[in-house]
Design a protein around this motif. Structure first.
Motif, PDB file in Angstrom:
ATOM      1  N   MET A  72       4.400  72.855   3.519  1.00 55.00           N
ATOM      2  CA  MET A  72       4.105  71.937   2.421  1.00 55.00           C
ATOM      3  C   MET A  72       2.911  72.393   1.590  1.00 55.00           C
ATOM      4  SD  MET A  72       4.870  68.399   4.430  1.00 55.00           S
ATOM      5  CE  MET A  72       4.738  67.239   3.083  1.00 55.00           C
ATOM      6  N   ALA A  73       2.400  73.559   1.871  1.00 56.44           N
ATOM      7  CA  ALA A  73       1.229  74.038   1.134  1.00 56.44           C
ATOM      8  C   ALA A  73       1.663  74.654  -0.196  1.00 56.44           C
ATOM      9  CB  ALA A  73       0.476  75.055   1.982  1.00 56.44           C
ATOM     10  N   THR A  74       0.717  75.233  -0.910  1.00 57.36           N
ATOM     11  CA  THR A  74       1.020  75.698  -2.269  1.00 57.36           C
ATOM     12  C   THR A  74       2.013  76.858  -2.277  1.00 57.36           C
ATOM     13  OG1 THR A  74      -0.835  77.230  -2.289  1.00 57.36           O
ATOM     14  CG2 THR A  74      -1.261  75.027  -3.116  1.00 57.36           C
ATOM     15  N   ASP A  75       2.203  77.496  -1.119  1.00 60.97           N
ATOM     16  CA  ASP A  75       3.189  78.571  -1.058  1.00 60.97           C
ATOM     17  C   ASP A  75       4.554  78.036  -0.637  1.00 60.97           C
ATOM     18  OD1 ASP A  75       1.523  78.230   1.416  1.00 60.97           O
ATOM     19  OD2 ASP A  75       3.168  79.382   2.246  1.00 60.97           O
ATOM     20  N   GLN A  76       4.633  76.727  -0.380  1.00 62.33           N
ATOM     21  CA  GLN A  76       5.914  76.095  -0.032  1.00 62.33           C
ATOM     22  C   GLN A  76       6.611  76.823   1.113  1.00 62.33           C
ATOM     23  OE1 GLN A  76       7.882  73.162  -1.900  1.00 62.33           O
ATOM     24  NE2 GLN A  76       5.768  72.828  -1.313  1.00 62.33           N
ATOM     25  N   GLY A  77       5.834  77.336   2.039  1.00 62.17           N
ATOM     26  CA  GLY A  77       6.413  77.907   3.244  1.00 62.17           C
ATOM     27  C   GLY A  77       7.041  79.274   3.077  1.00 62.17           C
ATOM     28  N   LYS A  78       6.685  79.975   1.997  1.00 60.32           N
ATOM     29  CA  LYS A  78       7.327  81.273   1.774  1.00 60.32           C
ATOM     30  C   LYS A  78       7.067  82.236   2.925  1.00 60.32           C
ATOM     31  CE  LYS A  78       7.592  81.281  -3.306  1.00 60.32           C
ATOM     32  NZ  LYS A  78       6.915  80.031  -3.681  1.00 60.32           N
ATOM     33  N   THR A  79       5.891  82.139   3.536  1.00 62.46           N
ATOM     34  CA  THR A  79       5.615  83.033   4.664  1.00 62.46           C
ATOM     35  C   THR A  79       5.766  82.338   6.013  1.00 62.46           C
ATOM     36  OG1 THR A  79       3.268  82.493   4.514  1.00 62.46           O
ATOM     37  CG2 THR A  79       3.997  84.472   3.350  1.00 62.46           C
ATOM     38  N   SER A  80       6.059  81.039   6.013  1.00 65.04           N
ATOM     39  CA  SER A  80       5.978  80.309   7.280  1.00 65.04           C
ATOM     40  C   SER A  80       7.253  79.604   7.730  1.00 65.04           C
ATOM     41  CB  SER A  80       4.863  79.265   7.190  1.00 65.04           C
ATOM     42  OG  SER A  80       5.159  78.321   6.183  1.00 65.04           O
ATOM     43  N   ASN A  81       8.119  79.240   6.801  1.00 64.78           N
ATOM     44  CA  ASN A  81       9.220  78.351   7.186  1.00 64.78           C
ATOM     45  C   ASN A  81      10.131  78.945   8.252  1.00 64.78           C
ATOM     46  OD1 ASN A  81       8.604  76.110   5.760  1.00 64.78           O
ATOM     47  ND2 ASN A  81       9.951  76.537   4.030  1.00 64.78           N
ATOM     48  N   VAL A  82      10.542  80.174   8.032  1.00 63.56           N
ATOM     49  CA  VAL A  82      11.519  80.746   8.957  1.00 63.56           C
ATOM     50  C   VAL A  82      10.891  80.952  10.331  1.00 63.56           C
ATOM     51  CG1 VAL A  82      13.042  82.699   9.379  1.00 63.56           C
ATOM     52  CG2 VAL A  82      12.839  81.766   7.074  1.00 63.56           C
ATOM     53  N   SER A  83       9.648  81.415  10.346  1.00 64.07           N
ATOM     54  CA  SER A  83       8.978  81.580  11.633  1.00 64.07           C
ATOM     55  C   SER A  83       8.850  80.239  12.337  1.00 64.07           C
ATOM     56  CB  SER A  83       7.574  82.167  11.430  1.00 64.07           C
ATOM     57  OG  SER A  83       7.651  83.328  10.638  1.00 64.07           O
ATOM     58  N   GLY A  84       8.477  79.221  11.569  1.00 60.30           N
ATOM     59  CA  GLY A  84       8.293  77.905  12.154  1.00 60.30           C
ATOM     60  C   GLY A  84       9.561  77.372  12.781  1.00 60.30           C
ATOM     61  N   LEU A  85      10.663  77.519  12.080  1.00 58.16           N
ATOM     62  CA  LEU A  85      11.875  76.955  12.665  1.00 58.16           C
ATOM     63  C   LEU A  85      12.430  77.850  13.777  1.00 58.16           C
ATOM     64  CD1 LEU A  85      14.897  78.072  11.508  1.00 58.16           C
ATOM     65  CD2 LEU A  85      13.881  77.210   9.414  1.00 58.16           C
ATOM     66  N   ALA A  86      12.073  79.123  13.731  1.00 59.31           N
ATOM     67  CA  ALA A  86      12.465  79.983  14.855  1.00 59.31           C
ATOM     68  C   ALA A  86      11.737  79.551  16.122  1.00 59.31           C
ATOM     69  CB  ALA A  86      12.148  81.442  14.520  1.00 59.31           C
ATOM     70  N   ILE A  87      10.468  79.181  15.961  1.00 55.46           N
ATOM     71  CA  ILE A  87       9.707  78.708  17.125  1.00 55.46           C
ATOM     72  C   ILE A  87      10.284  77.378  17.610  1.00 55.46           C
ATOM     73  CG2 ILE A  87       7.440  77.909  17.893  1.00 55.46           C
ATOM     74  CD1 ILE A  87       6.247  80.024  15.915  1.00 55.46           C
ATOM     75  N   MET A  88      10.604  76.494  16.666  1.00 50.81           N
ATOM     76  CA  MET A  88      11.219  75.216  17.046  1.00 50.81           C
ATOM     77  C   MET A  88      12.542  75.465  17.771  1.00 50.81           C
ATOM     78  SD  MET A  88      11.359  71.975  17.276  1.00 50.81           S
ATOM     79  CE  MET A  88      10.177  71.099  16.273  1.00 50.81           C
ATOM     80  N   ALA A  89      13.308  76.424  17.275  1.00 57.54           N
ATOM     81  CA  ALA A  89      14.589  76.736  17.922  1.00 57.54           C
ATOM     82  C   ALA A  89      14.343  77.173  19.362  1.00 57.54           C
ATOM     83  CB  ALA A  89      15.313  77.827  17.131  1.00 57.54           C
ATOM     84  N   ALA A  90      13.347  78.026  19.544  1.00 58.51           N
ATOM     85  CA  ALA A  90      13.069  78.526  20.890  1.00 58.51           C
ATOM     86  C   ALA A  90      12.616  77.386  21.804  1.00 58.51           C
ATOM     87  CB  ALA A  90      11.988  79.609  20.816  1.00 58.51           C
ATOM     88  N   VAL A  91      11.766  76.512  21.288  1.00 57.25           N
ATOM     89  CA  VAL A  91      11.232  75.425  22.120  1.00 57.25           C
ATOM     90  C   VAL A  91      12.335  74.462  22.534  1.00 57.25           C
ATOM     91  CG1 VAL A  91       9.692  73.419  22.090  1.00 57.25           C
ATOM     92  CG2 VAL A  91       8.942  75.566  21.083  1.00 57.25           C
ATOM     93  N   THR A  92      13.275  74.229  21.616  1.00 57.62           N
ATOM     94  CA  THR A  92      14.303  73.224  21.900  1.00 57.62           C
ATOM     95  C   THR A  92      15.584  73.852  22.430  1.00 57.62           C
ATOM     96  OG1 THR A  92      14.964  73.330  19.572  1.00 57.62           O
ATOM     97  CG2 THR A  92      13.441  71.572  20.197  1.00 57.62           C
ATOM     98  N   GLY A  93      15.555  75.140  22.628  1.00 52.48           N
ATOM     99  CA  GLY A  93      16.712  75.788  23.220  1.00 52.48           C
ATOM    100  C   GLY A  93      17.926  75.824  22.317  1.00 52.48           C
ATOM    101  N   ARG A  94      17.678  75.786  21.037  1.00 55.06           N
ATOM    102  CA  ARG A  94      18.798  75.887  20.092  1.00 55.06           C
ATOM    103  C   ARG A  94      18.718  77.232  19.385  1.00 55.06           C
ATOM    104  NH1 ARG A  94      17.537  70.632  16.603  1.00 55.06           N
ATOM    105  NH2 ARG A  94      15.470  71.521  16.899  1.00 55.06           N
TER     106      ARG A  94
END
Lengths: 92, 211, 993, 417
Positions: free
Chosen positions: C545-567
């Motif tokens: 939600m920052a000024t870069d709108q997740g350009k460097t972070s979104n995919v990494s973030g959801l990859a980590i979420m995927a790993a944590v939740t086993g999806r």
């Protein structure tokens, strides 16, 4: 959004104003209150392809019947709305 | 009795200042000419009389009235499409005579007429940068390939309805556009146009229509 | 540190002959033309450039593009201060001033970096769990503190002095991005003759070629790009737009694009805007926006000196600036290795390459051998250092052993994410590609096609081929059959596949979203608490939600979420992409429509004359109308208005009423048509007569009113209120075209054709006799009340005269062609001088209408019926008309409706105010006793007191009742008498003459 | 676990490893006393009020996606009760009062921030209309103040007072108005309702109604199987017509797109909420620093959850006309939500003609600020089978009777409300 006015060609939607569903027909006086209530207040509120009335007030002043998908905003047809809301009974 | 004086005031007379405006470098990229002394009549076909009007117009003007967004020259007049089954007839003004008078007879029964001579200001925009200027306030594609000479359009500028048509190119080969705007908006739009064209240098002039 | 201590002696695409001075936090520095602020800072050895949002951690430059999350500055100063400007895209200009932000008192010593100490508590969503007690402290203490700590840069404190504009462009094929893919696409489409627009956000075209070099068509890629650009420039059907970012795509092929016209200059040149917002209408578009390298999430990954690998080599190769002297690389793919090559070519030391892949190519091993650095198979799991940069890098080796690398710069490559945002703005969800471990575009908006890196084709050869194909097929789809020419070619080295590394666990904070300080453990916490949907993740942690709108972070973030939740990652999904692609200034989005030019202005025919008279103007919609005409010695508006009313009521005055909507209604069925739109009947109106008409909406409420005259058997002249001129025209066209197409009727707005003036007062005939041709009979018999006629004026012009009255006086409205409006007022003044004529403004007009009990805007408020206005008798029962059926509903005919009444304070000296509510005497003001309110007021010179109109429940039965006018907003409460709304001349004798 | 600074500090000691889910991931049971369709703010609030005030705890909230995924998560977070007409005014004030105690009621910080709203006026006519409104508010016991130009200037000196096309003359101020953190409202109600035993079932799309022989609704069919219900409440703004159609109902509602915008975060600038009276623009500033702003609906029927440029430009023009100091502040993100635009601009909380089926819909722009009020009054209707007194005018049949509640006076033209 761009609307291809059948008279003027494709135009910015800022040139148009919107009224709503083009399907309902204005009931005649004889059809009574229920028909008029339905006409004035109830809507199908289509999620999908819908026929609707737009006014090209910023252009040729034609009322248009636009077939537009409310899920995607894609417009598949535009034609003159002449008579679209005319009562089907009573004096023609 | 007091002496009455009926001096006509053109819509842009307070703001139109002939001469150079805007950027000084490299001459004028665009010329704005305020045209006055024209007669303008809105001609609308009566219900089911479009073809009768076409015939009557042909007989009177010598050319068929435009059925599509075009401006067609007809002797001293220009017939400019303004909507389905309607057009504007633009011609030099004939003194105080009502422009309706000469049309009422020939088009009787086929059309309804409204005098709009005072309801519009007419501005001609010409020059090598005419399209660049128009691109700042007109949403239409005015490229020569889609908007050839003689094309007309009913469109909007600054949320206001205008009539626009492309005239003959200038002697130098630059495009010429004509803009009919509502009288009450004319000064406001004129200022907007001066701002839009300032970067290119504007040559402002005035003339009587058709002269 | 000496100036440009970190600038290489040669090389780069900078212009060393043009040095430029700039300051950062007040410190003078030098760079070169061609630099960005970021590259100039790098060249000057600056590491620490900003502070993060929440923890105020020291941050350095991470990227070299518009995806930058860290290096945000306040650019310029004073009224031009521009918060949150990305140093990585800000072009350097001589005299540039930049200041770091979100720190106090200084960047190096930031007080709020104490937040880091509290960071064990300040986890994702901590504020939802606390600050609830005591309740009052939230707004008084906690929230202001949070607000002050948050935010980034400061907005300017004065209006933006620069101008902005908007423009339209049209093309067959829009190409977004001017790298190899975009150039190839533009060439292919342009050669076919299609109209092409090619945009690139940078100054120079070439994209990654500018940093990565390589060969195309057997020539250096830079040479190829220049040649391609030259060919495009020579094509008349191609338009090239530099410094222009395509920011959005809307329906119908409308694209928004931001052109930074003057941002590379100290101030915009004369007549030149700062920025220009384009609306580009394209039949087809090719998204060639490239890809964005993603960082890897590991502890210490935010220490200044950690940079994406591509950014590091951009600074080295393109800008000849060295972010570090001795660099290490942490990569999971071959592309990262290009940074090693660039560093070596620039003579920098390479400390080590940490590659997560076991398989390393022979060529890479050869490079390492030659340069003498180690290849470590493993992952960086800790970076030590501080605000001045990296101290050392710890590596967890694949076998379990550890290694330490001494380096002052760490280049990181976690692979590339296609810059696909444009393709997803119509809610198209991207699809996952395992081979590149990235999302690629799917179901883009109609007419749009992604190509090259933006489509997941990362190799140069693939980009060229893909771009060419996309450009060619877009053009051929549109029927351009000329040849697209030959595609350019390049040789891509064989690649070892990427092996995804999202998160390296370890001790310390590992940042996913740098700017918003979202860490890997925040994502784990989010999952633990049930915020597992990506949208919940985003909202709970502020990821992306920052000024870069997740350009460097979104995919990494959801990859980590995927790993944590086993999806899987595709199961986890992506958040919705929303425009604009890069943040866009409000100024550009507003363009020229600001200040006094916010909306157009409409002027009446007498405007300039009124200006000469010193009139005070009021905005009525877009119109400027004369409100009153002050005279020397008058102490306030009330005195002027009172004089105007008295003069009209005793002598004669005139008022410009040209703002009324005027519509020609033509045709044999004009009368029948009007019968259907008005509640009363017009088909029976005689030629030469006018009638007041009332229109309803279909729901039975009053829509508009006005006087309509019959000028000929088949010609009516209809007037509307000023406010409703446009809407009524639209409504009538609706009735004509959609509802009643069988009627032969034509409508034309003639509002601007006529200058129309109300001339009123007992001396009106005396005045008119001076103006009107002596042959014209203006007597009561020759020109009766509600009569209408065209008349000749002295001096040759013709006018329409309407004997109608809004003021209640003997009055006419006169209309002449608008070009004679100015002359008419001057003639009226001259001819009226003997009768003491005055002009009057809208205030006096309003006073006289209230005195006469005429309803206007405040009463026609969209919720009143004809009956409420006292006009129920006008409703014809002999015909159908718009609104008739619904006007009969229970509530619209209920006896306790609020209806129009007259109101006057019982104390004659008391001022009455609109908006006061009417409460029965002896009652407490409460909802049940709130019986109505005051709609319009004026000081009535004729009654010598304030009077008003109001809407009051059962009002017509309450004439004579004394009520409370309750006005707590203004601290007033006083008694008023309810009376007949017609205060003055109730018999109407004055207007009938 | 009760949320507080103490529990937070305790949790910090072990790296926040022990926080439980904010709400349980419930699986649908066979039958509930009340099934609420729609896991937005309204649906969850309704469930919480049913459980906490009306003692009905055997309640399920069914959400097609993730809770708060509709307008609850897409609005501009404004709360206010500056309404004018009977029917609205009492309802929104009830809601406002519930906002004021929400955080303590729910044990969740929803960041209710009563920093005030100023509706600017630019003409005498607008001032008079605001005077009427403000006095109506005061008569109903609601705070309202009429500011003159100086009053506005003192609060917001950064507005454009010079060279404006439509100069600011003053404003109507409601100090108790403000903003709340929209997502937190959803999560707070979910958290509190869950604690009282309400089942919140995500990824559960209703596909039809189960009816008995008499036509009464006795349950719903869902993507996760049939669920029986004593009563079914619809609280599905944006999808009201589609869900109602499954029960054969047509509603006085059109779906329109309303866009909203947020700027990059900047240091505190705007004290509360301000609305421009001469253009379509209103703005507040979030705790994070972003200017959150919006304007009018695009004006055409849409379920696309995205809008077009003319509206965005119109809004930004309004913003620049009002606040020319934000020329260099950048718009970060635009989005769109689906508005249930009703035929008089006011909502519907009522029984439907189908027995067992209850409707909460038609909120136009007003849905977020109504969240607690709608929750309470809809719960009341579901529990007692009679309207709550503050929602008694939100009848479905008011279009037939004519007792419409039309604040703007625009009639049955939803895109003008």
């Amino acid at each position: 959004m761009r609307i291809a006015c059948p008279y003027c060609g494709p135009r910015e939607n800022g040139e148009f104003s919107y009224l709503g569903d083009a399907t309902p027909v204005r009931p005649s006086l004889e059809q009574g209150v229920d028909a008029m209530l339905d006409y004035v207040f109830l809507r199908d509120n289509v999620a999908g392809e819908m026929q609707e009335l737009w006014y090209h007030g910023g252009g040729c002043r034609a009322w248009l019947k636009v077939t537009r998908n409310t899920l995607t905003h894609e417009i598949s047809a535009v034609e003159a709305a002449r008579g679209a809301g005319a009562a089907k009974v009573g004096k023609r | 009795m007091a002496e009455l004086s009926w001096v006509a005031t053109a819509p842009l007379s307070h703001v139109l200042k002939p001469g150079h405006h805007g950027a000084e470098t490299g001459g004028s990229g665009v010329a704005y000419t305020g045209l006055s002394d024209f007669a303008l009549v809105q001609v609308m076909a009566r219900r089911g009389k479009a073809s009768a009007l076409a015939k009557a117009a042909k007989a009177h003007f010598g050319v068929a009235a435009p059925l599509k967004p075009k401006a067609v020259a007809a002797g001293g007049s220009l017939l400019i499409w303004s909507g389905p089954d309607q057009f504007l007839a633009l011609s030099p003004r004939d003194g105080l005579a009502s422009p309706l008078a000469s049309l009422a007879g020939p088009l009787a029964g086929a059309a309804s007429l409204s005098d709009q001579s005072d309801a519009r200001a007419l501005i001609r925009i010409a020059g090598p940068r005419a399209r660049d200027v128009l691109a700042k306030f007109c949403s239409l594609d005015l490229d020569a390939s889609v908007f050839p000479v003689g094309t007309a359009a009913a469109t909007s500028v600054d949320h206001t309805a205008v009539t626009l048509w492309r005239g003959e190119d200038t002697a130098g080969g630059a495009a010429t556009f004509n803009l009919l705007v509502f009288t009450s908006f004319a000064e406001s739009l004129w200022h907007m146009m001066l701002d839009a064209g300032a970067a290119y240098g504007i040559e402002v002039g005035e003339a009587s229509y058709g002269v | 540190m000496s100036s440009q201590s970190h600038r290489l002696a040669s090389g780069g695409l900078i212009d060393r002959s043009t040095p430029m001075n700039f300051t950062f936090d007040g410190k003078p520095m030098t760079g070169y033309a061609g630099d960005t602020l970021a590259s100039a800072l790098v060249a000057n050895g600056v590491r620490l450039v900003g502070r993060s949002f929440k923890y105020h951690r020291p941050r350095g430059i991470l990227t070299a593009g518009s995806e930058e999350p860290n290096a945000l500055v306040e650019l310029r100063s004073g009224a031009r201060r521009e918060p949150n400007t990305k140093a990585t895209t800000a072009e350097l200009y001589d005299g540039l001033e930049a200041a770091s932000q979100n720190r106090w008192p200084s960047l190096r010593h930031d007080f709020l970096s104490v937040n880091q100490l509290a960071s064990p508590i300040f986890v994702a969503g901590f504020y939802y769990k606390t600050f609830m007690w005591p309740a009052a402290l939230w707004e008084k203490l906690y929230e202001p503190l949070i607000r002050r700590a948050a935010g980034l840069g400061r907005a300017a404190e004065a209006p933006d002095p620069d101008s902005y504009e908007k423009a339209w462009a049209h093309c067959d094929v829009l190409v977004a991005g001017g790298g190899p893919t975009g150039l190839a696409a533009a060439l292919a489409a342009g050669r076919t003759g299609a109209r092409v627009i090619l945009c690139d956000e940078g100054t120079q075209f070439g994209g990654r070629l500018l940093s990565d070099g390589g060969e195309i068509d057997s020539m250096p890629s830079g040479e190829w790009a220049a040649k391609a650009l030259a060919e495009l420039e020579a094509l008349p059907n191609v338009r090239i737009m530099a410094r222009t970012t395509v920011t959005g795509v809307y329906d119908g092929g409308v694209h928004s694009a931001l052109e930074r016209v003057s941002d590379h200059l100290p101030v915009p040149p004369a007549h030149t805007p700062r920025q220009r917002l384009w609306r580009i209408v394209a039949r087809r578009s090719v998204v060639a926006a490239g890809a964005i390298e993603r960082p890897i999430v590991f502890p210490g990954n935010d220490v200044p000196g950690v940079m994406t690998a591509s950014a590091m080599r951009t600074y080295i190769s393109r800008y000849a600036a060295t972010p570090a002297r001795r660099i290490a690389l942490f990569t999971n793919n071959d592309d990262g290795w290009k940074t090693v090559e660039a560093a070596l070519a620039a003579g920098l030391a390479v400390a080590a390459v940490v590659d997560s892949r076991a398989e390393i190519s022979a060529a890479q091993r050869e490079t390492a051998r030659g340069a003498g650095f180690a290849i470590l198979n493993g992952a960086v799991d800790r970076v030590d250092g501080g605000k001045d940069g990296i101290g050392s890098i710890s590596v967890a080796l694949a076998g379990g052993a550890r290694a330490t690398v001494e380096a002052d710069g760490l280049a990181v490559s976690g692979g590339w994410n296609p810059a696909l945002a444009l393709t997803s703005y119509h809610r198209g969800r991207p699809k996952w590609r395992n081979d590149i471990a990235a999302f690629v575009p799917d179901s883009p908006p109609p007419g749009m096609h992604a190509a090259g890196a933006a489509n997941g084709s990362f190799g140069l050869a693939a980009c060229l081929a893909d771009g060419h194909a996309a450009g060619a097929s877009a053009a051929s789809d549109l029927g351009f059959s000329k040849s697209a020419g030959k595609a350019s070619s390049a040789a891509d080295a064989p690649e070892t596949p990427l092996s995804p590394v999202w998160h390296v666990a370890g001790k310390g904070k590992a940042f996913v979203d740098y700017q918003n300080d979202v860490t890997a453990s925040d994502i784990e916490l989010s999952a633990r608490e049930g915020f597992q949907s990506v949208e919940h993740l985003k909202r709970y942690t502020t990821l992306g939600m920052a000024t870069d709108q997740g350009k460097t972070s979104n995919v990494s973030g959801l990859a980590i979420m995927a790993a944590v939740t086993g999806r899987s990652i595709p199961e986890t999904g992506t958040t919705i992409y929303r425009p604009p692609y890069v943040p866009t200034s409000m100024g550009a989005l507003a363009g020229t429509n600001r200040g006094e030019h916010f909306h157009a202005t409409r002027l009446t025919p007498s405007h300039h004359w009124a200006e000469e008279q010193g009139a005070v103007f009021v905005d009525t919609g877009l119109w400027k109308r004369a409100q009153w005409y002050p005279r020397a010695g008058e102490k306030d508006w009330l005195e002027s208005v009172t004089r105007e009313v008295r003069t009209v009521r005793s002598g004669v005055g005139f008022c410009d009423v040209s703002t009324l909507g005027k519509i020609d209604v033509h045709g044999p069925d004009a009368g029948a048509f009007l019968d259907r739109v008005y509640i009363n009947t017009f088909s029976t109106l005689a030629v030469g007569k006018a009638r007041y008409g009332l229109m309803l909406r279909e729901d039975g409420m009053v829509y508009d009113d006005g006087t309509t005259s019959r000028l000929a058997e088949d010609h009516y002249f209809l007037t509307t209120t000023t406010a409703k001129a446009g809407p009524v025209m639209q409504h009538l066209e609706f009735c004509r075209q959609v509802l009643f197409p069988e009627l032969d009727v034509q409508l034309t707005s003639v509002s601007d054709q006529w200058a129309q003036f109300s001339i009123a007062g007992p001396k009106v005939r005396d005045l008119l006799r001076e103006i009107v041709d002596p042959e014209e009979d203006l007597s009561n018999e020759g020109f009766p009340f509600m009569g209408v006629r065209e008349v000749a004026l002295r001096g040759g012009i013709r006018a329409r005269l309407f004997r109608i009255s809004f003021s209640g006086e003997m009055a006419f409205e006169i209309s002449v062609p608008a070009r004679f409006g100015d002359a008419l007022v001057r003639n009226l003044m001259r001819a009226g001088e003997p009768f003491g004529i005055i002009p009057y403004g809208t205030e006096a007009l309003g006073v006289m209408r209230v005195e006469k009990g005429h309803v206007a805007g405040p009463e026609l408020n969209g919720t009143t019926t004809a009956g409420d206005l006292g006009l129920g008798k006008m409703m014809s029962s002999k015909k159908d008309y718009i609104g008739r059926t619904m006007a009969g509903r229970d509530a619209l005919t209920a006896p306790d409706r609020q209806v129009v009444v007259g109101i006057r304070p019982t104390d004659k000296a008391r001022r009455l105010r609109s908006g006061a509510h009417l409460i029965p005497m002896g009652e407490m003001p409460e909802p049940s006793t709130d019986h109505g309110y005051v709609t319009s007021v004026c000081f009535s010179p004729m009654l010598d007191q304030w009077i008003g109109l109001g809407l009051l429940a059962r009002g017509r039965d309450r004439i004579g009742e004394v009520m409370r006018a309750h006005d707590p907003l203004r601290g007033e409460d006083y008694d008023v008498e309810i009376c007949n709304p017609v205060f003055y001349d109730p018999e109407g004798g004055r207007q009938r003459g | 676990m009760k949320y507080s600074i103490f529990s937070l500090a305790r949790a910090a000691l072990n790296g926040h490893k022990n926080w439980p889910r904010t709400w349980r991931d419930a699986a649908p049971k066979k039958h509930y006393d009340v099934v609420i369709i729609g896991g937005g703010g309204h649906g969850l609030a309704t469930a919480w009020f049913l459980a906490s005030r009306y003692g009905i705890k055997n309640v399920a909230v069914l959400e097609k996606g993730w809770i708060g995924s509709g307008n609850a998560g897409r609005n501009t977070t404004i709360i206010r009760s500056n309404y004018m007409l009977p029917g609205n005014i009492g309802f929104y004030e009830l809601s406002m009062k519930l906002w004021e105690t929400m955080e303590q009621d729910l044990n969740y910080n929803t960041m209710v921030s009563q920093r005030g709203i100023v509706n600017l006026y630019h003409s005498d006519a607008q001032r008079d209309a605001y005077a009427r409104r403000g006095n109506a508010m005061r008569i109903n016991g609601i705070d309202a103040e009429l500011l003159d130009q100086d009053g506005v200037r003192k609060m917001m000196p950064f507005l454009n007072f010079e060279h404006a096309r439509f100069p600011i003359q003053g404003g109507l101020l409601q100090r108790r108005a403000g903003t709340a953190r929209h997502d937190a409202v959803v999560w707070g109600y979910a958290h509190a309702a869950d604690k009282l035993g309400v089942d919140i079932i995500q990824n559960c799309e209703v596909t039809g109604f189960t009816r008995d022989k008499a036509g009464k609704v006795i349950g719903v069919e869902t993507s996760r199987g049939a669920i029986g219900a004593g009563k079914v409440g619809m609280s599905v703004a944006g999808s009201s017509s589609r869900v109602a159609a499954m029960a054969g109902l047509r509603l006085p509602i059109e779906s329109h797109v309303l866009q909203a915008f947020v700027s990059e975060a900047i240091k505190p600038l705007i004290p509360g909420v301000v609305t421009f009276g001469a253009g379509h623009f209103y703005v507040s500033q979030s705790d994070k620093g972003g200017l959150v702003f919006g304007g009018d609906i695009d004006g055409y029927n849409s379920y696309a959850q995205r809008g077009n440029m003319p509206t965005m430009e119109d809004v930004c023009e309004g913003g620049m006309a009002l606040m020319p100091i934000i020329g260099r502040v950048r718009l970060l993100r635009q989005w769109g939500g689906i508005m249930d635009m009703s035929m008089d601009g006011s909502p519907i909380i009522d029984r439907t003609p189908v027995e067992g089926l209850y409707l909460n819909a038609g909120w136009c722009y007003g849905g977020f600020k109504a969240t607690p009020g709608a929750g309470l009054t809809f719960a009341h209707l579901l529990a007692r089978d009679e309207p709550h007194e503050e929602a008694a005018r939100y009848r479905l049949d008011r279009f037939r009777t004519g007792w419409t509640i039309d604040e703007k006076g625009m009639g049955a033209q939803p895109n003008l409300h």
